[in-house]
Design a protein around this motif. Structure first.
Motif, mmCIF file in Angstrom:
data_model
loop_
_atom_site.group_PDB
_atom_site.id
_atom_site.type_symbol
_atom_site.label_atom_id
_atom_site.label_comp_id
_atom_site.label_asym_id
_atom_site.label_seq_id
_atom_site.Cartn_x
_atom_site.Cartn_y
_atom_site.Cartn_z
ATOM 1 N N ALA A 1 -23.410 41.317 -43.813
ATOM 2 C CA ALA A 1 -24.477 41.408 -44.866
ATOM 3 C C ALA A 1 -25.551 41.896 -44.147
ATOM 4 O O ALA A 1 -26.516 42.531 -44.909
ATOM 5 N N VAL A 2 -25.865 41.402 -42.907
ATOM 6 C CA VAL A 2 -27.327 41.945 -42.324
ATOM 7 C C VAL A 2 -26.935 43.239 -41.880
ATOM 8 O O VAL A 2 -27.863 44.157 -42.214
ATOM 9 N N TYR A 3 -25.878 43.699 -41.430
ATOM 10 C CA TYR A 3 -25.906 45.049 -41.061
ATOM 11 C C TYR A 3 -25.796 46.018 -42.243
ATOM 12 O O TYR A 3 -26.329 47.061 -42.219
ATOM 13 N N ALA A 4 -25.395 45.509 -43.467
ATOM 14 C CA ALA A 4 -25.402 46.408 -44.848
ATOM 15 C C ALA A 4 -26.897 46.634 -45.006
ATOM 16 O O ALA A 4 -27.355 47.570 -45.506
ATOM 17 N N ALA B 1 -31.156 50.526 -45.296
ATOM 18 C CA ALA B 1 -32.650 51.146 -44.945
ATOM 19 C C ALA B 1 -32.278 52.418 -44.142
ATOM 20 O O ALA B 1 -33.269 53.249 -44.294
ATOM 21 N N LEU B 2 -31.405 52.662 -43.427
ATOM 22 C CA LEU B 2 -31.317 53.764 -42.546
ATOM 23 C C LEU B 2 -30.832 54.932 -43.634
ATOM 24 O O LEU B 2 -31.437 55.862 -43.408
ATOM 25 N N VAL B 3 -30.165 54.814 -44.677
ATOM 26 C CA VAL B 3 -29.769 55.779 -45.831
ATOM 27 C C VAL B 3 -30.878 55.886 -46.436
ATOM 28 O O VAL B 3 -31.392 57.406 -46.542
ATOM 29 N N LEU B 4 -31.647 54.939 -46.669
ATOM 30 C CA LEU B 4 -33.127 55.174 -47.758
ATOM 31 C C LEU B 4 -33.784 56.288 -46.769
ATOM 32 O O LEU B 4 -34.555 57.158 -47.336
ATOM 33 N N GLY C 1 -35.644 44.766 -42.317
ATOM 34 C CA GLY C 1 -35.218 44.615 -41.007
ATOM 35 C C GLY C 1 -35.710 43.171 -40.596
ATOM 36 O O GLY C 1 -35.083 42.384 -40.123
ATOM 37 N N GLY C 2 -37.028 42.745 -40.906
ATOM 38 C CA GLY C 2 -37.626 41.470 -40.523
ATOM 39 C C GLY C 2 -36.862 40.521 -41.062
ATOM 40 O O GLY C 2 -36.275 39.437 -40.497
ATOM 41 N N LEU C 3 -36.462 40.568 -42.302
ATOM 42 C CA LEU C 3 -35.734 39.380 -43.154
ATOM 43 C C LEU C 3 -34.378 39.193 -42.498
ATOM 44 O O LEU C 3 -33.995 37.938 -42.425
ATOM 45 N N GLY C 4 -33.704 40.596 -42.300
ATOM 46 C CA GLY C 4 -32.374 40.228 -41.644
ATOM 47 C C GLY C 4 -32.422 39.734 -40.355
ATOM 48 O O GLY C 4 -31.522 39.097 -39.964
ATOM 49 N N GLY C 5 -33.556 40.040 -39.549
ATOM 50 C CA GLY C 5 -33.716 39.255 -38.262
ATOM 51 C C GLY C 5 -33.691 37.814 -38.325
ATOM 52 O O GLY C 5 -33.197 36.828 -37.507
ATOM 53 N N ALA D 1 -23.835 53.274 -42.276
ATOM 54 C CA ALA D 1 -24.756 54.491 -42.728
ATOM 55 C C ALA D 1 -24.068 55.700 -42.628
ATOM 56 O O ALA D 1 -23.838 56.568 -43.499
ATOM 57 N N ILE D 2 -23.113 55.971 -41.622
ATOM 58 C CA ILE D 2 -22.607 57.001 -41.241
ATOM 59 C C ILE D 2 -21.315 57.097 -42.338
ATOM 60 O O ILE D 2 -20.888 57.996 -42.715
ATOM 61 N N ILE D 3 -20.555 55.871 -42.190
ATOM 62 C CA ILE D 3 -19.402 55.750 -43.249
ATOM 63 C C ILE D 3 -19.966 56.068 -44.683
ATOM 64 O O ILE D 3 -18.994 56.697 -45.285
ATOM 65 N N GLY D 4 -21.046 56.095 -44.953
ATOM 66 C CA GLY D 4 -21.408 56.158 -46.677
ATOM 67 C C GLY D 4 -22.147 57.617 -46.225
ATOM 68 O O GLY D 4 -22.821 58.343 -47.343
ATOM 69 N N GLY D 5 -22.118 58.398 -45.245
ATOM 70 C CA GLY D 5 -22.447 60.032 -45.125
ATOM 71 C C GLY D 5 -23.963 59.874 -45.077
ATOM 72 O O GLY D 5 -24.480 60.911 -45.371
ATOM 73 N N LEU D 6 -24.642 58.823 -44.730
ATOM 74 C CA LEU D 6 -26.082 58.910 -44.862
ATOM 75 C C LEU D 6 -26.668 59.029 -46.203
ATOM 76 O O LEU D 6 -27.928 59.612 -46.550
#
Length: 349
Positions: free
Chosen positions: A21-24, A29-32, A260-264, A289-294
Motif C-alpha cells: 500500500a505504501v509502495y502504491a 506519485a512517480l506516475v503523476l 511520500g511523507g505520509l507513507g514514511g 510505476a514501470i508495470i503501469g508504463g508510467l
C-alpha cells in the motif's frame, strides 16, 4: 512448503499488502510526476525517509534538520522568484516575495522551536511533520527543476540522480547513521478467526486506500485535478489554453511530497528507517510505476501491491534472495514494454 501453511499465509499476505500500500502511493506519485513534468523522480524515497525520521526526531524532543533544509530551500526559491520579477521590471513585487518568504520562514521556525520541547500528542507531531516535509516538494521543483523545465528527459534524469545523492547526504547529516522507528498510530491487534493482525497494518491499508480514492476524486471532480490531467495528456495543448506548466509542476510535487511523507510515517513503525533507505523503497515504488508504463495509475497501484506481496513471501521462504527476486520483476516488464510500445520523439509528445 511452509509458505502455504494456512496460518502463515494470511499473515504474510497482510504484511505484503501493508508494504504494498505504501509502495502504491509512491508509484502513483512517480506516475503523476512523470506524466506532468517528464521527470523520472529518483529521490521519491527520500520524502519517505524524511517523513519517518522527522517524526522520530520530534518524538525525542529534537528539532529535526528538515527545518533547516526547508528554510534554505525557501530562501533560495524566494531569491529566484524575486530575481525573475526584477528582470520583468516589477521590483516591488520581487521585494514583496522576499518579505513574504522571510515572514513565512520565521513563522515555521518559531512554531517548530516552540512545539518540539513540549512533546505534543502524536497527532500534532504528525501534522507538524507534514508541515515540514510537504513543502519540500514544491521548493525542490522551484529550485532544481523549474529552471530545467525545457530540458530533455536525460538532463532531468541526471538532475534527479544528483538531487538523490544530495538529499541522502543531508539525511545523514541531519539524522545520523542509526536507524529509527516511529510509534504505531494504532497499537494493538485484531483477530480474524485464527489469524491475528496488527491494527497498524489495517490502518496503513485503509489510509492508503482513502488517499487513492481522494486522488481519483481530485482528478475527476476538481479544476486543479483536471488541469493536471490535461497537462499530462498534452503539455503544449494545456499551455495554449492557459494552464501554467510551472503551476502544474508545483502542485504535482506538493502532492508527491505529501504522499511520500505520509507513507514514511505509516511504514515507520514496521521498518527501521535509515538515512539511505529511500533508494530501495523508492525503487520498489518505481517498479510498480514501470508495470503501469508510467502512464496508468490503476496498473501502477496494482503492480506496487504485487511487489509488496512478492517481497513478503520471499522474505519468509528465500530471505537472502528477497531483493533480487523483487527487482528481477522489472526485467520482463521492460522487455514487454520495449516490444509493444512505439517510441515517440519528445517534440511529438
Amino acid at each position: 512448503m511452509q509458505i502455504f501453511d494456512p496460518t502463515i499465509f494470511p499473515i504474510l499476505a497482510a504484511d505484503g499488502l501493508t508494504n504494498g500500500a505504501v509502495y502504491a502511493l509512491l508509484a502513483l506519485a512517480l506516475v503523476l510526476i512523470f506524466a506532468v513534468t517528464r521527470i523520472i523522480f529518483i529521490p521519491m524515497g527520500e520524502f519517505v525517509v524524511f517523513g519517518t525520521l522527522t517524526l522520530a526526531a520530534l518524538q525525542l524532543g529534537k528539532v529535526p534538520g528538515t527545518l533547516s533544509l526547508l528554510l534554505v530551500l525557501l530562501g533560495t526559491a524566494a531569491l529566484l522568484e524575486a530575481f525573475t520579477w526584477v528582470r520583468r521590471g516589477q521590483t516591488a513585487r520581487g521585494l514583496l516575495t522576499l518579505v513574504g518568504a522571510g515572514l513565512l520562514g520565521a513563522a515555521l521556525w518559531a512554531l517548530t522551536v516552540w512545539l518540539v520541547p513540549l512533546k505534543p500528542p502524536l497527532t500534532v507531531q504528525v501534522l507538524l511533520t507534514l508541515l515540514l516535509v510537504a513543502p519540500l516538494g514544491p521548493l525542490v521543483y522551484r529550485t532544481v527543476y523549474q529552471p530545467l523545465q525545457n530540458a530533455t528527459v536525460l538532463v532531468l534524469l541526471i538532475a534527479s540522480v544528483a538531487l538523490h545523492l544530495a538529499l541522502t547526504g543531508l539525511a545523514l547529516v541531519f539524522f545520523g547513521p542509526e536507524g529509527s522507528r516511529t510509534p504505531p498510530f494504532a497499537p494493538g491487534n485484531v483477530t480474524f478467526g485464527q489469524v491475528t493482525l496488527s491494527q497498524q497494518s489495517l490502518l496503513v491499508i485503509l489510509v492508503s486506500a482513502l488517499l487513492m480514492l481522494g486522488l481519483y476524486v481530485f482528478f475527476e471532480r476538481t479544476m486543479p485535478g483536471k488541469a493536471l490531467r490535461a497537462t499530462a495528456v498534452n503539455r503544449l495543448g494545456a499551455r495554449l489554453v492557459g494552464i501554467s506548466p510551472s503551476s502544474a509542476g508545483l502542485l504535482t510535487f506538493t502532492l508527491a511530497a505529501l504522499m511520500g511523507g505520509l507513507g514514511g510515517m505509516l511504514i515507520g513503525p514496521s521498518v527501521a528507517m535509515t538515512y539511505d533507505s529511500g533508494f530501495l523503497i523508492g525503487l520498489k515504488g518505481f517498479i510498480g510505476a514501470i508495470i503501469g508504463g508510467l502512464v496508468s495509475y490503476p496498473l501502477a497501484a496494482a503492480g506496487a501491491l504485487l511487489v509488496g506481496l512478492i517481497e513478503s513471501f520471499a522474505s519468509f521462504s528465500l530471505s537472502a534472495w528477497k531483493e533480487v527476486i523483487v527487482f528481477t520483476l522489472i526485467l520482463p516488464v521492460l522487455l514487454w514494454r520495449s516490444l509493444t510500445t512505439r517510441h515517440l520523439p519528445e517534440d511529438e509528445e
